[in-house]
Design a protein around this motif. Sequence first.
Motif, PDB file in Angstrom:
ATOM      1  N   PRO A   1      -4.387   4.572  -0.183  1.00 52.78           N
ATOM      2  CA  PRO A   1      -4.635   3.361  -0.873  1.00 52.78           C
ATOM      3  C   PRO A   1      -5.772   3.135  -1.503  1.00 52.78           C
ATOM      4  CG  PRO A   1      -4.059   2.870   1.250  1.00 52.78           C
ATOM      5  CD  PRO A   1      -4.053   4.657   0.683  1.00 52.78           C
ATOM      6  N   LYS A   2      -7.372   3.453  -0.758  1.00 53.34           N
ATOM      7  CA  LYS A   2      -8.449   3.256  -1.097  1.00 53.34           C
ATOM      8  C   LYS A   2      -8.768   3.959  -2.359  1.00 53.34           C
ATOM      9  CE  LYS A   2      -9.889   8.263   0.450  1.00 53.34           C
ATOM     10  NZ  LYS A   2     -11.738   9.195   0.800  1.00 53.34           N
TER      11      LYS A   2
ATOM     12  N   ALA B   1      -8.301   4.452   3.703  1.00 50.58           N
ATOM     13  CA  ALA B   1      -8.029   2.946   3.766  1.00 50.58           C
ATOM     14  C   ALA B   1      -9.825   2.245   3.339  1.00 50.58           C
ATOM     15  CB  ALA B   1      -7.977   2.089   5.685  1.00 50.58           C
ATOM     16  N   ASP B   2      -9.490   0.961   2.549  1.00 53.78           N
ATOM     17  CA  ASP B   2     -10.406   0.332   2.115  1.00 53.78           C
ATOM     18  C   ASP B   2     -11.850   0.459   2.650  1.00 53.78           C
ATOM     19  OD1 ASP B   2     -12.347  -1.290   0.724  1.00 53.78           O
ATOM     20  OD2 ASP B   2     -11.359  -3.633   1.362  1.00 53.78           O
ATOM     21  N   ALA B   3     -12.275   1.485   1.817  1.00 57.14           N
ATOM     22  CA  ALA B   3     -14.011   1.876   1.640  1.00 57.14           C
ATOM     23  C   ALA B   3     -15.216   0.530   1.662  1.00 57.14           C
ATOM     24  CB  ALA B   3     -14.184   2.548   0.339  1.00 57.14           C
ATOM     25  N   THR B   4     -14.782  -0.647   1.147  1.00 56.00           N
ATOM     26  CA  THR B   4     -15.616  -1.912   1.689  1.00 56.00           C
ATOM     27  C   THR B   4     -15.520  -2.772   3.211  1.00 56.00           C
ATOM     28  OG1 THR B   4     -14.150  -3.457   0.331  1.00 56.00           O
ATOM     29  CG2 THR B   4     -15.281  -2.076  -0.875  1.00 56.00           C
ATOM     30  N   CYS B   5     -14.677  -2.408   3.824  1.00 57.74           N
ATOM     31  CA  CYS B   5     -15.075  -2.524   4.947  1.00 57.74           C
ATOM     32  C   CYS B   5     -15.977  -2.821   6.035  1.00 57.74           C
ATOM     33  CB  CYS B   5     -13.708  -2.820   5.779  1.00 57.74           C
ATOM     34  SG  CYS B   5     -13.383  -1.052   6.465  1.00 57.74           S
ATOM     35  N   SER B   6     -16.518  -3.173   6.616  1.00 59.31           N
ATOM     36  CA  SER B   6     -17.278  -2.929   7.812  1.00 59.31           C
ATOM     37  C   SER B   6     -16.337  -2.066   9.234  1.00 59.31           C
ATOM     38  CB  SER B   6     -18.378  -3.837   8.015  1.00 59.31           C
ATOM     39  OG  SER B   6     -19.145  -4.886   6.993  1.00 59.31           O
ATOM     40  N   PHE B   7     -15.308  -2.583   9.111  1.00 63.68           N
ATOM     41  CA  PHE B   7     -14.768  -1.783  10.354  1.00 63.68           C
ATOM     42  C   PHE B   7     -12.981  -1.605  10.153  1.00 63.68           C
ATOM     43  CE2 PHE B   7     -18.671  -3.356  12.624  1.00 63.68           C
ATOM     44  CZ  PHE B   7     -19.297  -2.490  13.454  1.00 63.68           C
TER      45      PHE B   7
ATOM     46  N   MET C   1       0.948  -1.150  -0.234  1.00 63.49           N
ATOM     47  CA  MET C   1      -0.170  -0.329   0.163  1.00 63.49           C
ATOM     48  C   MET C   1       0.708   0.728  -0.311  1.00 63.49           C
ATOM     49  SD  MET C   1      -1.976  -1.348   2.980  1.00 63.49           S
ATOM     50  CE  MET C   1      -3.328  -0.383   2.856  1.00 63.49           C
ATOM     51  N   ALA C   2       2.153   1.426   0.461  1.00 61.40           N
ATOM     52  CA  ALA C   2       2.990   2.582   0.304  1.00 61.40           C
ATOM     53  C   ALA C   2       3.145   2.773  -0.742  1.00 61.40           C
ATOM     54  CB  ALA C   2       4.001   1.674   1.606  1.00 61.40           C
ATOM     55  N   HIS C   3       4.058   1.389  -1.151  1.00 66.07           N
ATOM     56  CA  HIS C   3       5.217   1.867  -1.957  1.00 66.07           C
ATOM     57  C   HIS C   3       4.120   2.624  -3.511  1.00 66.07           C
ATOM     58  CE1 HIS C   3       7.956  -0.166  -0.175  1.00 66.07           C
ATOM     59  NE2 HIS C   3       9.553   0.238  -0.829  1.00 66.07           N
ATOM     60  N   THR C   4       2.891   1.949  -3.398  1.00 63.97           N
ATOM     61  CA  THR C   4       1.794   2.686  -4.938  1.00 63.97           C
ATOM     62  C   THR C   4       1.395   3.667  -4.579  1.00 63.97           C
ATOM     63  OG1 THR C   4       1.029   0.169  -4.524  1.00 63.97           O
ATOM     64  CG2 THR C   4      -0.128   1.244  -5.373  1.00 63.97           C
ATOM     65  N   SER C   5       0.423   4.277  -2.460  1.00 65.67           N
ATOM     66  CA  SER C   5       1.228   5.706  -2.831  1.00 65.67           C
ATOM     67  C   SER C   5       2.443   6.293  -3.230  1.00 65.67           C
ATOM     68  CB  SER C   5       0.262   5.272  -0.933  1.00 65.67           C
ATOM     69  OG  SER C   5      -0.527   5.043  -0.716  1.00 65.67           O
ATOM     70  N   ILE C   6       3.052   6.011  -2.747  1.00 60.85           N
ATOM     71  CA  ILE C   6       4.705   7.025  -3.506  1.00 60.85           C
ATOM     72  C   ILE C   6       4.365   7.480  -3.961  1.00 60.85           C
ATOM     73  CG2 ILE C   6       6.679   6.606  -3.422  1.00 60.85           C
ATOM     74  CD1 ILE C   6       7.163   4.752  -0.785  1.00 60.85           C
ATOM     75  N   VAL C   7       4.123   5.898  -5.715  1.00 63.75           N
ATOM     76  CA  VAL C   7       4.138   5.899  -6.679  1.00 63.75           C
ATOM     77  C   VAL C   7       3.108   6.923  -7.676  1.00 63.75           C
ATOM     78  CG1 VAL C   7       6.286   4.905  -7.213  1.00 63.75           C
ATOM     79  CG2 VAL C   7       4.098   3.836  -7.078  1.00 63.75           C
ATOM     80  N   THR C   8       2.235   6.945  -6.671  1.00 64.15           N
ATOM     81  CA  THR C   8       0.322   7.580  -6.928  1.00 64.15           C
ATOM     82  C   THR C   8       0.138   9.000  -6.293  1.00 64.15           C
ATOM     83  OG1 THR C   8      -1.095   5.903  -5.786  1.00 64.15           O
ATOM     84  CG2 THR C   8      -0.709   4.991  -7.269  1.00 64.15           C
ATOM     85  N   GLY C   9       0.723   9.082  -5.502  1.00 63.29           N
ATOM     86  CA  GLY C   9       0.281  10.331  -4.935  1.00 63.29           C
ATOM     87  C   GLY C   9      -1.469  10.331  -4.223  1.00 63.29           C
TER      88      GLY C   9
END
Length: 425
Positions: free
Chosen positions: A62-63, A324-330, A51-59
């Motif tokens: 994760p959601k 974070a993941d907007a499809t989780c319940s908690f 998640m971290a590495h993908t946020s680095i290269v997309t700005g």
Amino acid sequence: MKKQRLYMISLDAFGAKDLAYARTLPTFKYLLERSALVEKVETVYPSLTYMAHTSIVTGVYPKTHGITNNTYVQPKRKSPDWHWYAKDIKVPSLFDIAHEAGYTIASFLWPVTGRSKAINYNLTEIFANRPWQSQVLISLWSSSPKFVFNLERKFGEMRNGIKQPELDHFLTAGIVDTIHTKNPDLMAIHLVDLDSTRHEFGVDTKEARAAIKRMDDHLNQIITAMKEKGIFEETVLALFGDHYQLDTHTVVRLNQLFKTQGWLKESKAGMIQEWDVLAKGADGSCYIYTKPGVNLADVRNSLEQHSEQIEAIYTQEEAADLGADATCSFLVEAKKGYYFVSDSDGPFLEEISRAETTAFHKGTHGYSPKKENYETTLFISGPGINSNARIPSARLVDEGPTFLHAMGLEFPQAIDGKVLATLFN
């Protein structure tokens, strides 16, 4: 347009707290003295590597980019598949933008780049996850085959499967060779030894310091190759962590709790077969997914009984607000010392032995970026960078926009991060 060369070197699990020791080592000291510094960088949530590495290269968080955990939700699998492939990313990445601008790109173990169409020379981070797969073949299939075949031929004897520190030794030999033979415009490097070491031995240990010392040597080899090639002074060199780690003492199995509540069933082999409520561990935090018809108040009440292990319970809306993941319940956050695993085959709580080798992590990540003393760091040097610049804090999502800006490029999409303009002349 003149292409501005950029090398991004990710030091997995390197935190702001590591800077003091790093400054006592020759290569780190040399680099820090010539670099602009962002002392504390806030990671993403859950603070896992992919998640971290993908946020680095997309700005983006994760959601938005779609990599909300290291692994897929595959409860029936003992070892779920990881997000190895670039197709899982839902927005353009720094690699896509550089590729369109005509950059030659090399990547070494950068997460979520498997079968990338943008990367010319790609050694993917992947492992054989099926009994019939071989590590060499799966690596060839997901990477740039000819490139990886040549690396294996030249340096394969240095490697011991995917074990550390041999893997980073192999990696560094391949990086040095690639600088001399390919001289790419953009290099993405992911050094993993420190992360593996902290998982195995704990955060502030002699073994972790030895791993940072090995990292210093790898950086020295890379810089030496750049100087021999005559490209060191003209390259923007960014070094950064993706997350830090915290020491652990107890594993928490929320699926064991849900099993006793009758919300999930196992097969005889101990694998989850059916579920209405499912915990998907992210180490320091844990997603809770529910099927339609489940009373969320009951689930929350069940979780609230365990306040000794759980620090916070976030709703779906709150999880989305945290990126974070907007499809989780908690989304639940562990208290320091605890971390979550996804299996249901074992006790609800299991103490981690500090004295002996264990399958569990003695140090780990995945925690909230707001945890105390949990920040990572960034230092950057080269053309256009103000080496005297000091920024006390920034966010991981600011790094990609800043790196592209250093190259004279920018993201085409709306992003969460911003260019750290103070770092530039």
